[in-house]
Design a protein around this motif. Structure first.
Motif, PDB file in Angstrom:
ATOM      1  N   LEU A 187     119.112 130.771  -6.835  1.00 34.87           N
ATOM      2  CA  LEU A 187     118.082 131.083  -7.816  1.00 34.87           C
ATOM      3  C   LEU A 187     118.616 132.149  -8.761  1.00 34.87           C
ATOM      4  CD1 LEU A 187     116.538 129.798  -5.386  1.00 34.87           C
ATOM      5  CD2 LEU A 187     114.592 131.236  -6.010  1.00 34.87           C
ATOM      6  N   GLY A 188     118.343 131.977 -10.052  1.00 36.76           N
ATOM      7  CA  GLY A 188     118.777 132.949 -11.043  1.00 36.76           C
ATOM      8  C   GLY A 188     120.003 132.532 -11.825  1.00 36.76           C
ATOM      9  N   LEU A 189     120.419 131.270 -11.699  1.00 34.75           N
ATOM     10  CA  LEU A 189     121.575 130.804 -12.466  1.00 34.75           C
ATOM     11  C   LEU A 189     121.256 130.819 -13.965  1.00 34.75           C
ATOM     12  CD1 LEU A 189     122.683 127.836 -10.182  1.00 34.75           C
ATOM     13  CD2 LEU A 189     123.948 129.964 -10.565  1.00 34.75           C
ATOM     14  N   PRO A 216     119.909 134.526  -3.946  1.00 35.18           N
ATOM     15  CA  PRO A 216     119.837 135.026  -5.320  1.00 35.18           C
ATOM     16  C   PRO A 216     121.229 135.004  -5.938  1.00 35.18           C
ATOM     17  CG  PRO A 216     119.896 136.867  -3.788  1.00 35.18           C
ATOM     18  CD  PRO A 216     119.914 135.613  -2.945  1.00 35.18           C
ATOM     19  N   LEU A 217     121.310 134.789  -7.236  1.00 35.06           N
ATOM     20  CA  LEU A 217     122.594 134.891  -7.914  1.00 35.06           C
ATOM     21  C   LEU A 217     123.101 136.324  -7.799  1.00 35.06           C
ATOM     22  CD1 LEU A 217     124.795 133.732  -9.808  1.00 35.06           C
ATOM     23  CD2 LEU A 217     123.401 134.586 -11.714  1.00 35.06           C
ATOM     24  N   HIS A 218     124.336 136.483  -7.309  1.00 30.04           N
ATOM     25  CA  HIS A 218     125.006 137.779  -7.275  1.00 30.04           C
ATOM     26  C   HIS A 218     126.050 137.825  -8.391  1.00 30.04           C
ATOM     27  CE1 HIS A 218     124.312 137.608  -2.685  1.00 30.04           C
ATOM     28  NE2 HIS A 218     123.532 138.550  -3.163  1.00 30.04           N
ATOM     29  N   GLN A 241     110.910 139.281  -8.741  1.00 27.20           N
ATOM     30  CA  GLN A 241     111.070 137.942  -9.319  1.00 27.20           C
ATOM     31  C   GLN A 241     111.620 136.962  -8.283  1.00 27.20           C
ATOM     32  OE1 GLN A 241     113.658 139.157 -12.562  1.00 27.20           O
ATOM     33  NE2 GLN A 241     112.104 138.598 -14.096  1.00 27.20           N
ATOM     34  N   TYR A 242     112.659 137.392  -7.601  1.00 34.91           N
ATOM     35  CA  TYR A 242     113.266 136.519  -6.592  1.00 34.91           C
ATOM     36  C   TYR A 242     112.278 136.202  -5.475  1.00 34.91           C
ATOM     37  CZ  TYR A 242     116.353 134.657  -3.029  1.00 34.91           C
ATOM     38  OH  TYR A 242     116.919 133.842  -2.079  1.00 34.91           O
ATOM     39  N   SER A 243     111.587 137.214  -4.984  1.00 39.06           N
ATOM     40  CA  SER A 243     110.652 137.019  -3.874  1.00 39.06           C
ATOM     41  C   SER A 243     109.566 136.018  -4.241  1.00 39.06           C
ATOM     42  CB  SER A 243     110.024 138.361  -3.469  1.00 39.06           C
ATOM     43  OG  SER A 243     111.004 139.268  -3.036  1.00 39.06           O
ATOM     44  N   SER A 273     125.501 143.359  -9.371  1.00 38.87           N
ATOM     45  CA  SER A 273     124.086 143.135  -9.681  1.00 38.87           C
ATOM     46  C   SER A 273     123.603 141.864  -8.975  1.00 38.87           C
ATOM     47  CB  SER A 273     123.896 142.993 -11.200  1.00 38.87           C
ATOM     48  OG  SER A 273     122.538 142.816 -11.537  1.00 38.87           O
ATOM     49  N   PRO A 274     122.352 141.861  -8.524  1.00 44.13           N
ATOM     50  CA  PRO A 274     121.375 142.941  -8.474  1.00 44.13           C
ATOM     51  C   PRO A 274     121.621 143.851  -7.274  1.00 44.13           C
ATOM     52  CG  PRO A 274     120.392 140.931  -7.619  1.00 44.13           C
ATOM     53  CD  PRO A 274     121.786 140.567  -8.068  1.00 44.13           C
ATOM     54  N   LEU A 275     121.457 145.134  -7.453  1.00 45.63           N
ATOM     55  CA  LEU A 275     121.803 146.097  -6.404  1.00 45.63           C
ATOM     56  C   LEU A 275     120.876 146.019  -5.199  1.00 45.63           C
ATOM     57  CD1 LEU A 275     122.849 149.217  -8.516  1.00 45.63           C
ATOM     58  CD2 LEU A 275     124.285 147.467  -7.446  1.00 45.63           C
ATOM     59  N   TRP A 276     119.702 145.412  -5.354  1.00 42.63           N
ATOM     60  CA  TRP A 276     118.828 145.275  -4.180  1.00 42.63           C
ATOM     61  C   TRP A 276     119.438 144.343  -3.133  1.00 42.63           C
ATOM     62  CZ3 TRP A 276     117.278 140.291  -3.324  1.00 42.63           C
ATOM     63  CH2 TRP A 276     117.171 139.428  -4.425  1.00 42.63           C
ATOM     64  N   CYS A 277     120.467 143.579  -3.523  1.00 48.05           N
ATOM     65  CA  CYS A 277     121.134 142.694  -2.570  1.00 48.05           C
ATOM     66  C   CYS A 277     122.063 143.449  -1.612  1.00 48.05           C
ATOM     67  CB  CYS A 277     121.933 141.621  -3.308  1.00 48.05           C
ATOM     68  SG  CYS A 277     120.898 140.401  -4.131  1.00 48.05           S
ATOM     69  N   GLU A 278     122.154 144.766  -1.767  1.00 44.21           N
ATOM     70  CA  GLU A 278     122.932 145.555  -0.808  1.00 44.21           C
ATOM     71  C   GLU A 278     122.264 145.555   0.568  1.00 44.21           C
ATOM     72  OE1 GLU A 278     124.950 148.968  -3.676  1.00 44.21           O
ATOM     73  OE2 GLU A 278     123.053 149.381  -2.654  1.00 44.21           O
TER      74      GLU A 278
END
Length: 301
Positions: A187-189, A216-218, A241-243, A273-278
């Motif tokens: 998601l997010g491409l 999610p797209l990283h 947005q992703y959720s 990005s996105p840093l929440w993917c850490e």
């Protein structure tokens, strides 16, 4: 948040069928990819830098050593395992090499099955027959197909090197042999929206599928997309947005489809990005909250 209340998860499905926890052990078969070695192209898909998601040092170790090492890390959680060939394209080799690797993995008595990650255009009839032989011997076998999107324009845009037609063909052939198919979607491409995600999900379901992985797209260091992101031409999804997008997909997914993953992380030192993917749990918890509020898997069908 207990996601099994709202989602048909792989962990819960395996525990129900095998009577105990079953854990995936990630293996590196020292494969490459036709989209990196020049067969189809070089540089790979625009989002790809596999080292951001896998341990490249594993490739120097034998399968037996990798299994022992990985099992020791999770033995307090599970005693039964799936051997998961994850990195790069794990069917992209001569059939004799694949047979040797899969055999080495299943020599371990605690291995109850195989998970093989690959591309739709790298699964020959020989590969399907080999995997089917393990199904016939009673092993759990999952073919994990990286699709990412059913939109051929998107697949071309991200330099995927195959179309949706190749996915449909191999998916149907695999399932006809009793091999379970898990499809990876991103998601997010670039230039995709919720309408595209929903359209992809529906086409995958219509084709027939046993499991799904949502990511999610990283943007990671070393990927082709890094330049576009640095130049401000590429935006990634926020956690919210992703959720919300993931929850909508889950609610439109039939109850029998098994979710192997609903998000993903990347190595901190390589993630841009996105840093929440850490971190894993903030997005998992938010998805759980939204499912509790709006309804779980299949509730929108």
């Amino acid at each position: 948040m207990q996601l099994t209340r709202y989602i048909n998860t792989l962990g819960n499905d395996l525990k129900t069928r095998y009577g105990e926890k079953v854990h995936k052990l990630t293996l590196h078969g020292n494969f490459t990819c036709p989209n990196r070695d020049g067969t189809l192209g070089r540089g790979g898909c625009t989002f790809c830098n596999v080292s951001a998601f896998s341990d490249e040092s594993q490739a120097l170790q034998s399968i037996a050593v990798q299994l022992t090492s990985r099992a020791s890390e999770v033995q307090h959680k599970a005693k039964k395992y799936l051997a998961y060939f994850q990195a790069y394209t794990s069917t992209y080799a001569e059939i004799e090499q694949l047979a040797s690797l899969y055999q080495q993995a299943t020599l371990n008595s605690n291995i109850i099955g195989l998970c093989v990650g690959t591309r739709p255009d790298c699964v020959s009839a020989e590969v399907l027959n080999l995997l089917s032989s393990y199904v016939l011997r009673g092993y759990e076998v999952w073919l994990e197909l990286g699709l990412q999107s059913a939109n051929d324009k998107t697949l071309k845009r991200i330099n995927r090197g195959h179309g949706f037609g190749e996915y449909q063909s191999v998916c149907q052939k695999a399932r006809a042999r009793g091999i379970k198919v898990c499809t990876h979607l991103i998601l997010g491409l670039p230039e995709e929206s919720d309408k595209d995600y929903q359209r992809t999900l529906q086409q995958v379901i219509n084709t027939g599928v046993d499991g799904l992985k949502l990511h999610p797209l990283h943007v990671v260091r070393g990927a082709i997309m890094e330049k576009s992101w640095q130049a401000g031409r590429l935006k990634t999804l926020s956690l919210e947005q992703y959720s919300q997008s993931v929850v909508s997909l889950i609610r439109h997914t039939p109850a029998e489809v098994i979710f192997h993953r609903i998000s993903a992380t990347a190595k901190t030192e390589q993630l841009l990005s996105p840093l929440w993917c850490e971190k894993r749990w903030p997005v998992q918890n938010r998805i759980g909250q939204l499912l509790h509020e709006f309804g779980g898997q299949g509730s929108a069908l």
